[in-house]
Scaffold this motif. Sequence first.
Motif, PDB file in Angstrom:
ATOM      1  N   GLU A  26     123.775  64.994  50.528  1.00 25.49           N
ATOM      2  CA  GLU A  26     123.645  64.492  49.202  1.00 25.49           C
ATOM      3  C   GLU A  26     125.159  64.482  48.642  1.00 25.49           C
ATOM      4  O   GLU A  26     125.403  63.663  47.608  1.00 25.49           O
ATOM      5  N   THR A  27     125.870  65.274  49.121  1.00 21.29           N
ATOM      6  CA  THR A  27     127.275  65.302  48.651  1.00 21.29           C
ATOM      7  C   THR A  27     128.377  65.399  49.980  1.00 21.29           C
ATOM      8  O   THR A  27     127.864  65.745  50.740  1.00 21.29           O
ATOM      9  N   PHE A  28     129.559  64.852  49.642  1.00 20.13           N
ATOM     10  CA  PHE A  28     130.646  65.067  50.650  1.00 20.13           C
ATOM     11  C   PHE A  28     132.096  65.585  50.010  1.00 20.13           C
ATOM     12  O   PHE A  28     132.271  65.381  48.792  1.00 20.13           O
ATOM     13  N   THR A  29     132.982  66.216  50.825  1.00 17.09           N
ATOM     14  CA  THR A  29     134.149  66.689  50.254  1.00 17.09           C
ATOM     15  C   THR A  29     135.131  65.528  50.447  1.00 17.09           C
ATOM     16  O   THR A  29     135.620  65.175  51.698  1.00 17.09           O
ATOM     17  N   LEU A  30     135.612  64.837  49.539  1.00 20.91           N
ATOM     18  CA  LEU A  30     136.527  63.763  49.455  1.00 20.91           C
ATOM     19  C   LEU A  30     138.015  64.379  49.575  1.00 20.91           C
ATOM     20  O   LEU A  30     138.144  65.044  48.895  1.00 20.91           O
ATOM     21  N   VAL A  31     138.593  64.031  50.648  1.00 21.31           N
ATOM     22  CA  VAL A  31     140.037  64.442  50.662  1.00 21.31           C
ATOM     23  C   VAL A  31     141.019  63.294  50.173  1.00 21.31           C
ATOM     24  O   VAL A  31     140.835  62.166  50.599  1.00 21.31           O
ATOM     25  N   VAL A  32     141.678  63.630  49.176  1.00 27.91           N
ATOM     26  CA  VAL A  32     142.729  62.767  48.497  1.00 27.91           C
ATOM     27  C   VAL A  32     143.956  62.964  49.121  1.00 27.91           C
ATOM     28  O   VAL A  32     144.456  64.113  49.041  1.00 27.91           O
ATOM     29  N   GLN A  33     144.670  61.982  49.593  1.00 22.93           N
ATOM     30  CA  GLN A  33     145.978  61.953  49.950  1.00 22.93           C
ATOM     31  C   GLN A  33     146.763  61.149  48.979  1.00 22.93           C
ATOM     32  O   GLN A  33     146.567  59.947  48.680  1.00 22.93           O
ATOM     33  N   VAL A  34     147.979  61.489  48.885  1.00 19.90           N
ATOM     34  CA  VAL A  34     149.075  60.695  48.331  1.00 19.90           C
ATOM     35  C   VAL A  34     150.289  60.428  49.393  1.00 19.90           C
ATOM     36  O   VAL A  34     150.869  61.513  49.611  1.00 19.90           O
ATOM     37  N   ASN A  35     150.587  59.259  49.698  1.00 22.33           N
ATOM     38  CA  ASN A  35     151.481  58.782  50.501  1.00 22.33           C
ATOM     39  C   ASN A  35     151.137  59.740  51.850  1.00 22.33           C
ATOM     40  O   ASN A  35     152.072  60.129  52.527  1.00 22.33           O
ATOM     41  N   GLY A  36     150.099  59.801  52.375  1.00 28.23           N
ATOM     42  CA  GLY A  36     149.597  60.652  53.704  1.00 28.23           C
ATOM     43  C   GLY A  36     149.517  61.910  53.588  1.00 28.23           C
ATOM     44  O   GLY A  36     149.141  62.732  54.463  1.00 28.23           O
ATOM     45  N   GLU A  39     144.624  66.805  47.128  1.00 31.79           N
ATOM     46  CA  GLU A  39     143.217  67.419  46.425  1.00 31.79           C
ATOM     47  C   GLU A  39     142.016  67.214  47.151  1.00 31.79           C
ATOM     48  O   GLU A  39     142.014  66.499  47.993  1.00 31.79           O
ATOM     49  N   ARG A  40     140.961  68.009  46.865  1.00 32.87           N
ATOM     50  CA  ARG A  40     139.774  67.942  47.528  1.00 32.87           C
ATOM     51  C   ARG A  40     138.721  67.880  46.484  1.00 32.87           C
ATOM     52  O   ARG A  40     138.740  68.569  45.922  1.00 32.87           O
ATOM     53  N   ILE A  41     137.684  66.831  46.540  1.00 37.53           N
ATOM     54  CA  ILE A  41     136.929  66.571  45.419  1.00 37.53           C
ATOM     55  C   ILE A  41     135.284  66.495  46.143  1.00 37.53           C
ATOM     56  O   ILE A  41     135.326  65.709  46.870  1.00 37.53           O
ATOM     57  N   GLU A  42     134.563  67.291  45.488  1.00 40.96           N
ATOM     58  CA  GLU A  42     133.057  66.964  45.882  1.00 40.96           C
ATOM     59  C   GLU A  42     132.568  65.966  45.091  1.00 40.96           C
ATOM     60  O   GLU A  42     132.491  65.745  43.975  1.00 40.96           O
ATOM     61  N   VAL A  43     132.076  64.726  46.006  1.00 32.74           N
ATOM     62  CA  VAL A  43     131.404  63.746  45.422  1.00 32.74           C
ATOM     63  C   VAL A  43     130.039  63.334  46.047  1.00 32.74           C
ATOM     64  O   VAL A  43     129.575  63.789  46.986  1.00 32.74           O
TER      65      VAL A  43
END
Length: 823
Positions: free
Chosen positions: A759-769, A773-777
């Motif tokens: 139902e959800t997954f953990t989105l890994v957010v990178q800036v310049n690699g 941050e990690r966001i539950e989406v």
Amino acid sequence: MITRTKYNPKEIEAKWQTQWEAEQLYHATDDSPKPKFYNLAMLPYPSGDLHIGHWYNYSGADAYGRFMRMHGYNVMQPIGFDAFGLPAENAAIQRGIQARTWTLANVETMRRQLRLMGAGWDWEREMVSCLPDYYKWSQWLFLQFYKHGLAYRTKAPANWCPSCNTTLANEQVLANGTCERCGSVVIRKEIDQWLLKITSYAEELLDFSKIEWPEKTVTMQRNWIGRSEGAEIRFFTEIDGQHEEIPVFTTRPDTIYGVTFFVLAPEHPWVEKITTPEHKSEVEAYVDQARHMTEIERMSAEKEKTGVFTGGYVTNPVNGERVPVWIADYVLMGYGAGAIMGVPAHDQRDFEFARKFGIPIRQVIRPEGEEPSDPANWTEAKEHLGVMVNSGPFDGVRAEEAIARVTRFLENQGIGRFTVTYRLRDWLISRQRYWGTPIPIIYCPKDGMVPVPEDQLPVLLPEHVEFKSTGESPLRYEPEFLNTTCPVCGGPATREADTMDTFICSSWYFLRYADPQNDKQAFSHEALERWLPVDQYIGGAEHAVMHLLYARFFIKALRDMGHLKFDEPFTRLYHQGTVLGPDGQKMSKSRGNVVAPDEFVEKYGADTVRSYLTFIGPFDQGGSFIPENLEGVWRFMNRFWSLVNDSWVENPSDEETSESKAIERLRNKTIKRITEELSNFRFNTALAALMECNNVLIKQQHAPVARSVAFRNTLETMMQLLAPMAPHITEELWHLTNHTGSIHETAWPDYDEALTQDETFTLVVQVNGKVRERIEVAADTSERDIRMLALSNPRVASFIGEATVQKVIYVPGRLINIVVRKG
């Protein structure tokens, strides 16, 4: 809740094995409306005890058969024993008993052990190849091959094991020139022998388009058959005033002008004709020496080249040159015509031979762009194609047309022709031993060689014989067997005393399983059309160029005789890996690392041993059998047993909660995963998935969700998913939870693809690699919204600052990378 009981595999397994057999649960009926699925594991040789390698093979094969049964197929999974052969005869001699007595005692032992596995064998189809009701039909099949010109007797050189006192097929001689059975050095010996014309099917045996087999096995068969295209060229000579021609086969007719010597195989019939008196004694000594070498030894690239000049000459048909004739053991009678044209400039073996014996080397092929050079200065032959030189009218002909042009010239001149040859030799089936199927041929002084009439089969093998210390077949000294009457004239005659290669038995046994009780035919057309070909065959890769090749030949030959209508015996083939000893080495008695399953079955039960074997590694690779590691699977069985006993409720709640939804997703994901894993023989990862699911349920078994429909459905599904690998515990739990009928006849669970997604997954957010941050989406969030979530996240925004966002890279369901540039 159900009445809690302790897991007792010994009691459970004996109970269900007895009940399954009484109910004939695994008997494949011929009139079932279900689609057929013929699931077959290679039959065992009754050597004494079932070892852990047998269990490994059969555990995987049985799991797959059960899996297909639950998918709605009428599964036929027979078992039998390949019971003739040298090991039984040698063991009987050593023990001072009859081979039949020793063999059938072993069959009984292994039959008992096979039953302990709890596998879904169809015992009503069992066959034992050393019993007359089976080998009668092996004899009948031999007569069909004889009738159609595919079985013949000839005097020819054969591989001879002096210890086993019998001939061996090329496939039964190891690479070091020793017998695969006893390790003795094999020699060459000329004797009368029976062969089957497998070479008549060489071309068709190269066609694998109708079967799904491992590429490695296909390659091994292709290499063994060894198809070569080339030209047959006829050299000639004068012997006693007569014009004689000797054909040679070459894949390089473009090198014909480079012939500087000619070589015959030592056993070539021309050797005696062409040898001059002054060279006779040396040639005879060399021929005798070659008889004591195997083909493998003679063909070895490491072996130093040897040879003897015969004193004779042949004429090269394209330029009239006289060419000296040698004999050398690197030339074999079985390849081409047993003669080669020596072109030392362009063949490495010929190059080495010429250098050793001072024979001229003449270059007739030059690589494009290469300057002329003196062959006397070469260190090796130039074997590649190139421009023809020193080749009369062909000088300057380029590589791409050279072979074709020379071949056409040879054909136009009547001195050669295009041809194809094969490395494959006819199958030698004569064995000069006792324990095998008697060859049904009679020798009459008046009528010659006479086949035994079909209504007089079987030719019975004597049950009590006196073995000779020499190893000779006792059949030669059994008057009641040997002496008979001629079927044609009724006069005194003798039987063939050779028996058949035991690979005859295994080349058709899978046909007999389809019609095992038929005492009028080897098999009926109706039975074969119902069950054959085998849908899934499972066994060792070591049989690639023997059993598997011979079985394909048998089917193609029987098809052409009109006995069946299909082209291949085994549609799909899977090779299991090897179980190694606890020391990581291949099991052998000499290493002392052979493992017998009996003590572990007694301690842990068959389900634990079976499941552990499927867990030690990928099924096609195998792994080490480490006894202490059985404890892990044993704990899983007990934990699963306790989970079902403690958690099963008769009237679960159908209230839907977030927890019950999560359990339902777990159930669907597990079904999908196990289905995919078992479909591809990945039993180890399937069991790992079940263990993971079990652990999740155990953690929640005391929570409110444990009383939900979703939880109970998941327990029920787990029993079904585990059933192929652990048939007894799952059958017992199925009935303890008040189900009727066998779990092994239930339908394989379905899954909802939508519910296999999180139902959800953990989105890994990178800036310049770099991860910021990690966001539950939510799983169904669009890419546009995911970009907005990432860019608007305060922590992410702080890392972007005043920089310019150049691009955003999104990997669905995993991560997003924001590429920025400052300034």
